[in-house]
Structure formats: structure tokens, C-alpha cells
Design a protein around this motif. Structure first.
Motif, PDB file in Angstrom:
ATOM      1  N   THR A 230     -12.709  -2.954 -78.547  1.00 43.32           N
ATOM      2  CA  THR A 230     -13.893  -2.125 -78.765  1.00 43.32           C
ATOM      3  C   THR A 230     -14.416  -2.305 -80.178  1.00 43.32           C
ATOM      4  N   ALA A 231     -15.732  -2.394 -80.291  1.00 42.54           N
ATOM      5  CA  ALA A 231     -16.379  -2.549 -81.594  1.00 42.54           C
ATOM      6  C   ALA A 231     -16.557  -1.186 -82.261  1.00 42.54           C
ATOM      7  N   ASP A 232     -16.871  -1.198 -83.552  1.00 41.73           N
ATOM      8  CA  ASP A 232     -17.147   0.059 -84.244  1.00 41.73           C
ATOM      9  C   ASP A 232     -18.589   0.482 -83.994  1.00 41.73           C
ATOM     10  N   GLY A 235     -21.249  -2.031 -84.218  1.00 42.57           N
ATOM     11  CA  GLY A 235     -21.183  -3.159 -83.297  1.00 42.57           C
ATOM     12  C   GLY A 235     -20.277  -4.279 -83.742  1.00 42.57           C
ATOM     13  N   ARG A 236     -19.441  -4.032 -84.764  1.00 43.45           N
ATOM     14  CA  ARG A 236     -18.545  -5.070 -85.273  1.00 43.45           C
ATOM     15  C   ARG A 236     -17.174  -4.946 -84.609  1.00 43.45           C
ATOM     16  N   PHE A 237     -16.701  -6.069 -84.062  1.00 48.06           N
ATOM     17  CA  PHE A 237     -15.369  -6.097 -83.467  1.00 48.06           C
ATOM     18  C   PHE A 237     -14.318  -6.272 -84.556  1.00 48.06           C
ATOM     19  N   TYR A 253     -18.661  -8.402 -71.464  1.00 44.95           N
ATOM     20  CA  TYR A 253     -19.101  -7.386 -72.417  1.00 44.95           C
ATOM     21  C   TYR A 253     -19.720  -6.215 -71.669  1.00 44.95           C
ATOM     22  N   ARG A 261     -19.914  -0.848 -78.051  1.00 41.87           N
ATOM     23  CA  ARG A 261     -19.831  -2.182 -77.460  1.00 41.87           C
ATOM     24  C   ARG A 261     -18.370  -2.547 -77.218  1.00 41.87           C
ATOM     25  N   ARG A 262     -18.114  -3.220 -76.113  1.00 45.10           N
ATOM     26  CA  ARG A 262     -16.739  -3.514 -75.735  1.00 45.10           C
ATOM     27  C   ARG A 262     -16.661  -4.889 -75.083  1.00 45.10           C
ATOM     28  N   GLN A 331     -17.821 -14.395 -80.727  1.00 45.82           N
ATOM     29  CA  GLN A 331     -16.820 -13.485 -81.265  1.00 45.82           C
ATOM     30  C   GLN A 331     -15.435 -14.117 -81.172  1.00 45.82           C
TER      31      GLN A 331
END
Length: 768
Positions: A230-232, A235-237, A253, A261-262, A331
Motif C-alpha cells: 500500500t502506498a502512502d 501515492g508513494r510506495f 493496482y 493506492r495499492r 514501481q
């Protein structure tokens, strides 16, 4: 089959003096449950002796719906959520008017007065496996803590299952197959299962009766959980470790329940479960003389489970990637070796019960009920390597719960007045002494070969609880049309031997023993305003004490997720009110109920997804208010057509929570605002029966702060609207063929785990 039965019978007879069991005796169940079933006219109205609202189904009605496992009997009942994830699910949890499936200890389940509720752990559902589909005679559900006869766990829902008792020789054999289509996150497949059941019973001239029930089920689940990153909020993983990454395709995704976002890399954590379960059950009964009868229960259940996983990732040559650093060009992710690791579980459970009772028509009677439930073997072997490598062995862990279980005892005396006194002033009295004791010992060993090698203890948690209760209840006929049912239950709770050991450390000191007390007054006034209209007002308090796992489970799972419990938990205290009106006319019965549950110190296990922590705590106050409507009709609007419909609106919210102020004013987890179902069955003639059933569950949340804003994904709690069909025909007087479909429209629905997709069922049943 004879040798296991002989072994089980010998074990029960040897254990009977030491085994204690809790439950209301069957004479009480008959007194309080017998009139619930609607058979067509006003004679089906509930008894005013029953202080609860209730709902029930007979064996005939249950055969008009798709019934693969015994718990399916509950899926169309009012204000009831059954979290059955797939056919063969061992943890089909119950949710009720004011509680969700995260609180299984608020649901009591009895089978002929013997307790099968498992109050050991978080996801320990009632032991439905001790039932077989062919043995169920009827099921009744009681709502709320309005009877002094039941323990404090009745603050939610009490389920009473009645099994068949033969009047003469009878036999039945049932063969069924089912196939589920499931499609989620780009993976589609079919998952099959089959089941065989047999029932044999007789009542001999000596008064001895017996039943033997056998069941074998082989089933495979759809994927239950997924490996996700899961991203923060930006939106950063998470940035994985440095190093070369394998180029892959197949990352899925989506947006997780909190709107983040996951990325999903596969179906993991033992996602697909293939389970083989077998039940052998023997019941014996004997009228010892005109005033004394006894019966014996013995049930044995075994289960072998093997799980596997799916990787969504493919390298440049099309081969599955199961671990390591990967990149899809946009990613980079790290897929841990444990994420897609398989597991295996072997279980053997034994339940034994004994009941002795006097049976005078009037005056005083006494009943003694003893039973116990023991987990003889429960070992789950978990690999630390993904599926392809794990098949050759390697390191892993073994979780053992051998010897865990519970025992309970009930001594009840009742007074029944003479039936010829129709004036006011009659009293029907019940006094009882109850005891139950639960023991849990869960140990995790590290082993060099997860498939079967010896291990060294690495972590454990253990503890015990015990409740002793005294209660009394009076059904007082104030006048022929007015009855007051009132009583009180006093309970003493003890917890002790609580201890934890975490990986790589010495055992923690034992927690101090605790003693708590609770008293629960109850009262219900029932008034027959007219011969067809029953008005009822009920009030009651219930005290639900914490279970062993809620007090003492501190553990770390193979995937690193931590669990933290609280040995200082306070008991849940529920004050409940209900006003109901029931009106029966011609072939209809209509009930309307207004209810309120006010729970102090509600016990809830919550989770922090980002920190990988689950913890349990008290929530200061939760209030639920709602209305429930039920309507039953027989031979309406056409002859041979029966309708059973219900709708419930509930508003369950956190009123105070000093530990987490964010949750105040938010909806209580997994209690839908709207639940409804309708079952329409048509008996065209003696051969043909068809039915259509629609069930709906509205919006609910999975977290106490309602931060899961996206319900229709893995991990969410989505709305559910499913249509089920069934048709059966008697090929011969004793041979019946049935075909059915559950979830006809193949709706994808979630309660954290996915519910089943469209499922086709076929059943062949022979009876004599």
C-alpha cells in the motif's frame, strides 16, 4: 466405522463423571421455543413465556433452500449476518442486531442444549462441524439478553438447534456436489466440492432410541486473501532494499479500503484452502422409568487442510515469480518469501455430553447437563518458502493447540403449575446453577522441516477462564391474558494462568489472577390485547466477560503481523430494551420490534494496517437502535406458496471512547444499517418444489473510525445483494433430486475476505 464408534463411546463413558457442560436443558427449550414456527394460522404465534423476539425454521423449510452446511440455516433469518466465506469454511461467524462478526463471543449456539460456541479465540466460530445437514430438525434464533436462563454471551444472539429424535426406524442418505465460479483481480477459476451425509435412527420397544450421523466433505475455497503493498497518502510506495530487480508483468493496482493506492502481487497467506472434513456423531437416549430419562452425546470431527497460493507476477519468459525484488517498469516491490508460502493443518476434535432429567407433568423437575469439548489435536504447519520451494521441505513453524477446550455443567430445577388453574397467580419457576471453564494453550515451534520435522518452542500464549452463575426466573400469570417473565442472573468470572512468550525472549511473568462479578436482572411483560394480537415489552441486562485470547494473546505471525491483547479488559455490560407487536390472522403472521442496545465497555479487536498490529481494547459506550419487521404467510397469494420476509434497520454508533476519540459518532464495525431477506417457496404438488430467495446487507464498516471509505475491494465490507434459486423433484417417493444456484448474478461482495461467486449445487437425497 464400528471401531471409531466403539472408541468414542468408551471415551465418553469414561469421561462423563469429569466432563461438565453448559446449556439449557431440552425441556426448557421446548417450553420456550416450541411455538415459534409459523405453520399457517394464528396457532403459530409465539408463546408469551418467551421473553425474546425470535425466528425459526423447521427441517421442511430448510429443505426448501440451499443447505450445504448446517450454518446455512441462519442465512435468511432477521438481523443476522453469517460470514461463511465458502462451503466448508470452519469459521462461519455470526453477526447480530448490535454486533458484527468481529465479536463472535456475543453469539451463543446450542445443539439440543449442549453448547458448541467456541469462546477461545478471535475467529473461533461455533463448532458447526459437530452437526450434519441431515440431523437438523429445526433452528431457532432468540434476540437479546432477556432470559435469565442463558449466560452473558446472550447479549447478542442465541441460536438453539434441535436435532432429530426418531419415533421409529428412519434412515437418510444425501449426496451433493457444488462448483463455484470466482473472478477477482484478473484471476478466474472454478472451485469444486462434494459432500456425503448419512443419518440412521430408531426407537426400540424398550424405550431406547439412538441416532448415528456421518458426514464427509471435500471442498476447495476461492482465494481468501492477497499479498498487497500500500502506498502512502501521496501515492508513494515503500522503497524496497537496493539491488537488481526482476522485470515482471501482472501487478494489479487498485484502491484499498482507506482510499490509498495499492498493488497486489498475488493471492497469498495460504489463500486457497483445500479441506477434507469428517464427522461421526452418536446419540443415545433412554427412559429409565416413568419419571426419569437420560441421553448421551458423542461426536468426533477430523479435518485435513492444505493451502496453496497464486503469484500474479510473470518474468520475461512467462514463468511465475514467487519471491524477491521485482519491477514492472513503473514501481519496484519486494515480495517476501513468506508471502506466498503454503501451510497444512490437521485437527481432531471430540465432544461428549450427558443429560439426566426427571419428567413429571406438573410440580418439580430437575435436570443435570454435563458436556465437554476437547481439541485432541490441532497442528498447523507453516512454510517459510513459497509454494514451489516449500514442496521440498525447508524451515517453517508449527502452531499447536492440542488439549485446548472447554467444559460446562448445568443443574436446573423447574416448577410447573397444574394446567387446570386458569385464574391469575400461577407461577412457573426455574432455578439453576451453571459453570463453564475454558482453557487455551497455543504454542508456536520453529522447525527445520515444516512438513513434519520436530520443533523447538519459539513463542506461546496461554490462559484459562471460568464462570460460575446462579439464576432464577419466574413466569407469572397475572391473569389469563397477561404474563410477567422476570428473573436475575448472578455471575462470577475468574481468569488465570495467563502467560506469554515472544520469539527470542524468555517467557513473560504470569499475569495476576482476576475475579469479576456481574448481575443481570431481566423482565418481560406479555399481553394478549386480543386473541390475535400479542404486545410485549422486555428489558434486560447482560454481562459478557472477555475470552482467553482477548486477555492473553500476544503473538507474532509468520508474516510479521503482531497481535496485542489486554489482560485488564473490563466485561461488556449491555442494557437492552425491546417493544414488539405480533399479529396473526388467517394464514399470516406479522411482527414489528423496536429495540435498543446500550453496551458499556464493548470489547473490540482493531487493526493498524500500516503498523501491522492488531490490538484489543474496551470501547466506553456503543448504542444501537433499530426496528425489525417480519412477515410470514402460508398458501398465499396462491395455494402451495409460502413467503418468509424480513427487514431490519439499525443505527449502531460509538457514543463514547476515550481511547480513540476519532471513533465517537462513527458506525460500529460490521453492523449493516439495512438487512433484508425474502424466501418464496412453491410446492406445486407432492413431487415438485421450487424456491427463490433474495438476501441483502447494506453498507457497513470494518474499522471503528469508519476510515474504510472504499468497501468494494479486498479488505472492505461491501453491500451484498444476492439471489438464490432451488428446485427439487421426487423421482420416487423416497428419492429426491435438487438443483440450486447461490448468487445467481455472480455479485462480487466482500467482508474483508471475498464471499463466494456464483455457485451451482446438485443434491440427491434418499430417505426411509
Amino acid at each position: 466405522m464400528h471401531r471409531p464408534l466403539q472408541t468414542l463411546l468408551a471415551a465418553a463413558l469414561a469421561a462423563a463423571p469429569a466432563v461438565r457442560a453448559a446449556a439449557a436443558d431440552d425441556s426448557q427449550q421446548q417450553q420456550h421455543l416450541e411455538p415459534v414456527l409459523v405453520t399457517g394460522a394464528r396457532s403459530s404465534a409465539p408463546s408469551p413465556d418467551l421473553p425474546h423476539s425470535s425466528a425459526g425454521k423447521s427441517a421442511v423449510q430448510l429443505r426448501e433452500q440451499n443447505l450445504v452446511n448446517p450454518e446455512d440455516a441462519l442465512k435468511y433469518l432477521p438481523s443476522t449476518t453469517l460470514r461463511k466465506r465458502y462451503s466448508g469454511d470452519r469459521n462461519a461467524l455470526i453477526g447480530g442486531r448490535s454486533f458484527g462478526t468481529l465479536q463472535p463471543s456475543r453469539a451463543l449456539v446450542y445443539v439440543d442444549g449442549f453448547l458448541i460456541s467456541n469462546f477461545l479465540g478471535r475467529f473461533d466460530a461455533p463448532r458447526w462441524n459437530m452437526l450434519t445437514p441431515e440431523s437438523v430438525e429445526r433452528v431457532d434464533v432468540l434476540y437479546g439478553p432477556f432470559s435469565a436462563l442463558y449466560p452473558g454471551n446472550s447479549i447478542g444472539t442465541t441460536v438453539a438447534v434441535t436435532e432429530r429424535r426418531p419415533r421409529a426406524f428412519e434412515a437418510a442418505v444425501r449426496l451433493s456436489r457444488f462448483r463455484q465460479h470466482f473472478d477477482a483481480y484478473g484471476h478466474a477459476d472454478h472451485y469444486d466440492g462434494h459432500q456425503q451425509s448419512a443419518h440412521l435412527g430408531d426407537r426400540l420397544g424398550s424405550g431406547l432410541w439412538y441416532t448415528v450421523d456421518l458426514n464427509r466433505q471435500d471442498a476447495t475455497s476461492q482465494p481468501m486473501q492477497y499479498q498487497a503493498v500500500t502506498a502512502d497518502a501521496a501515492g508513494r510506495f515503500p522503497e524496497p532494499r537496493s539491488g537488481p530487480a526482476t522485470p515482471v508483468t501482472g501487478v494489479r493496482y487498485d484502491t484499498d479500503p482507506r482510499g490509498l493506492r495499492r498493488a497486489l502481487l498475488g493471492a497469498g497467506a495460504g489463500a486457497i484452502d483445500h479441506t477434507v472434513q469428517q464427522t461421526v456423531k452418536l446419540r443415545l437416549g433412554q427412559t429409565l422409568d416413568r419419571a426419569l430419562a437420560g441421553d448421551l452425546l458423542l461426536a468426533h470431527w477430523t479435518q485435513r487442510s492444505q493451502t496453496r497460493n497464486l503469484s500474479f507476477l510473470r518474468d520475461g519468459s512467462g514463468q511465475a515469480v514467487w519471491r524477491g525484488l521485482v519491477s514492472d517498469g513503473a514501481q519496484r516491490f519486494e515480495l517476501p518469501a513468506t508471502a506466498l508460502a503454503p501451510s497444512r493443518r490437521d485437527e481432531r476434535h471430540l465432544q461428549a455430553g450427558l443429560r439426566l432429567k426427571t419428567q413429571h407433568d406438573t410440580g418439580w423437575n430437575t435436570t443435570l447437563v454435563l458436556s465437554g469439548y476437547r481439541i485432541i489435536e490441532d497442528r498447523q504447519r507453516q512454510a517459510t518458502q513459497p509454494d514451489p520451494q516449500a514442496g521440498a521441505g525447508g524451515a517453517g513453524s508449527v502452531t499447536r493447540r492440542d488439549g485446548t477446550g472447554w467444559n460446562t455443567a448445568e443443574l436446573v430445577t423447574t416448577y410447573t403449575p397444574a394446567a387446570d388453574d386458569l385464574a391469575g397467580g400461577r407461577h412457573a419457576l426455574t432455578f439453576g446453577l451453571h459453570r463453564n471453564a475454558y482453557r487455551l494453550h497455543s504454542t508456536v515451534d520453529r522447525t527445520a522441516d515444516w512438513r513434519g520435522g520436530p520443533g523447538q518452542p519459539d513463542q506461546y500464549y496461554r490462559g484459562r477462564t471460568r464462570v460460575v452463575a446462579l439464576y432464577g426466573q419466574d413466569v407469572w400469570r397475572l391473569r389469563p391474558d397477561l404474563k410477567l417473565t422476570w428473573g436475575v442472573r448472578w455471575e462470577r468470572f475468574e481468569a488465570g494462568d495467563g502467560q506469554q512468550k515472544f520469539p527470542g525472549s524468555e517467557p513473560e511473568p504470569r499475569y495476576p489472577s482476576r475475579r469479576l462479578h456481574g448481575s443481570s436482572p431481566k423482565a418481560s411483560l406479555a399481553w394478549w390485547a386480543t386473541p390475535d394480537l400479542l404486545l410485549k415489552a422486555s428489558a434486560g441486562r447482560g454481562v459478557r466477560f472477555p475470552n482467553v485470547e482477548e486477555l492473553y494473546n500476544g503473538s507474532i505471525a509468520a508474516n510479521g503481523r503482531k497481535t496485542s491483547s489486554d489482560p485488564r479488559l473490563a466485561p461488556e455490560r449491555a442494557d437492552a430494551l425491546e417493544l414488539s407487536a405480533e399479529y396473526g390472522w388467517q394464514r399470516h403472521l406479522l411482527r414489528a420490534s423496536l429495540f435498543q442496545d446500550d453496551v458499556q465497555d464493548a470489547i473490540l479487536r482493531q487493526n493498524d494496517v500500516s503498523a501491522q498490529i492488531d490490538w484489543v481494547s474496551n470501547v466506553d459506550r456503543v448504542r444501537t437502535r433499530g426496528i425489525e419487521l417480519t412477515w410470514q404467510a402460508q398458501d398465499w397469494p396462491a395455494r402451495g406458496l409460502s413467503l418468509d420476509a424480513n427487514v431490519a434497520l439499525a443505527r449502531s454508533k460509538v457514543a463514547a471512547n476515550a481511547r480513540d476519540p476519532r471513533s465517537v459518532g462513527k458506525y460500529w464495525p460490521r453492523v449493516p444499517r439495512l438487512r433484508a431477506s425474502v424466501v418464496a417457496a412453491w410446492r406445486a404438488n407432492e413431487r415438485w418444489t421450487t424456491s427463490l430467495a433474495l438476501r441483502h446487507s447494506g453498507r457497513a464498516y470494518n474499522t471503528s473510525d469508519n476510515s474504510d471509505i472504499q468497501p468494494d475491494v479486498y479488505g472492505g465490507v461491501s453491500r451484498l445483494t444476492q439471489l438464490d434459486l432451488r428446485g427439487s423433484v421426487k423421482l420416487q417417493p423416497q428419492l429426491e433430486l435438487a438443483l440450486g444456484i447461490d448468487n445467481l448474478t455472480d455479485q462480487r461482495a466482500w467482508q474483508s475476505h471475498p464471499y463466494p461467486g456464483r455457485t451451482l449445487l446438485a443434491e440427491l437425497r434418499w430417505t426411509r
